[in-house]
Motif scaffolding. Sequence first.
Motif, PDB file in Angstrom:
ATOM      1  N   LYS A   1     -61.705 -73.567 -26.682  1.00 57.15           N
ATOM      2  CA  LYS A   1     -61.294 -73.744 -28.069  1.00 57.15           C
ATOM      3  C   LYS A   1     -60.615 -75.092 -28.259  1.00 57.15           C
TER       4      LYS A   1
ATOM      5  N   VAL B   1     -63.282 -77.743 -28.064  1.00 55.69           N
ATOM      6  CA  VAL B   1     -64.088 -77.723 -29.287  1.00 55.69           C
ATOM      7  C   VAL B   1     -63.303 -78.323 -30.442  1.00 55.69           C
ATOM      8  N   LYS B   2     -62.023 -77.955 -30.540  1.00 55.30           N
ATOM      9  CA  LYS B   2     -61.176 -78.487 -31.616  1.00 55.30           C
ATOM     10  C   LYS B   2     -61.049 -80.000 -31.491  1.00 55.30           C
ATOM     11  N   LYS B   3     -60.809 -80.458 -30.254  1.00 48.30           N
ATOM     12  CA  LYS B   3     -60.661 -81.897 -30.010  1.00 48.30           C
ATOM     13  C   LYS B   3     -61.943 -82.629 -30.393  1.00 48.30           C
ATOM     14  N   TYR B   4     -63.080 -82.139 -29.908  1.00 44.33           N
ATOM     15  CA  TYR B   4     -64.335 -82.830 -30.170  1.00 44.33           C
ATOM     16  C   TYR B   4     -64.803 -82.640 -31.599  1.00 44.33           C
ATOM     17  N   LYS B   5     -64.411 -81.525 -32.214  1.00 44.89           N
ATOM     18  CA  LYS B   5     -64.734 -81.337 -33.625  1.00 44.89           C
ATOM     19  C   LYS B   5     -64.028 -82.409 -34.448  1.00 44.89           C
ATOM     20  N   GLY B   6     -62.750 -82.626 -34.158  1.00 45.19           N
ATOM     21  CA  GLY B   6     -62.010 -83.699 -34.842  1.00 45.19           C
ATOM     22  C   GLY B   6     -62.621 -85.057 -34.553  1.00 45.19           C
TER      23      GLY B   6
ATOM     24  N   ILE C   1     -65.717 -85.706 -33.719  1.00 42.25           N
ATOM     25  CA  ILE C   1     -67.006 -85.797 -34.414  1.00 42.25           C
ATOM     26  C   ILE C   1     -66.786 -86.008 -35.907  1.00 42.25           C
ATOM     27  N   GLU C   2     -65.798 -85.311 -36.472  1.00 49.10           N
ATOM     28  CA  GLU C   2     -65.501 -85.510 -37.892  1.00 49.10           C
ATOM     29  C   GLU C   2     -65.082 -86.951 -38.150  1.00 49.10           C
ATOM     30  N   ASP C   3     -64.252 -87.496 -37.265  1.00 46.55           N
ATOM     31  CA  ASP C   3     -63.850 -88.907 -37.400  1.00 46.55           C
ATOM     32  C   ASP C   3     -65.074 -89.819 -37.325  1.00 46.55           C
TER      33      ASP C   3
END
Length: 154
Positions: A54, A57-62, A64-66
């Motif tokens: 989690k 995923v949270k780190k890479y989600k951020g 990727i969003e950036d």
Amino acid sequence: MSNLSTNDELKYYCDNVDYYKHENHELKKVVFQLKLEMKSQLEQCLIEQKHNLKCVVKKYKGFIEDLLVQKSQLSVKCDDWKQKLEYQYQIIEEQRQQIYNQQQIIQQNLLTIQEIELIVEQQRIQKQIEVQQIMNLKDQTIDELHQIIQQQQQ
């Protein structure tokens, strides 16, 4: 004696069976306990891995969003630069066309100047011929006048 021996053997066998039963029961307890411990450890490990996953995923989600935001911003900048470039190409093409048109006008003017120079040269030559003719006429007239004057003086 044989009966006794068989009885002893039977007792020995039963004791052994009881012993092995007891050992088997103890082993089953140990195996069950190990299974519980392994299950507990596996559950704990899965919980930790789930938590770690989690976090990842949270780190890479951020991340990727950036990256998507940056991509969007760069896309807008690229579109702006593309429009500017197309506008510059349009200006360059218009200037190239103007230069071509001016070259055509200059070429036409040069031809006109050459034609005028030719006409002027022809007129100059014609005027020289006329002047020469006039000079000849003048000389002839002067000669005739001299003759008339000489005749009158006689």
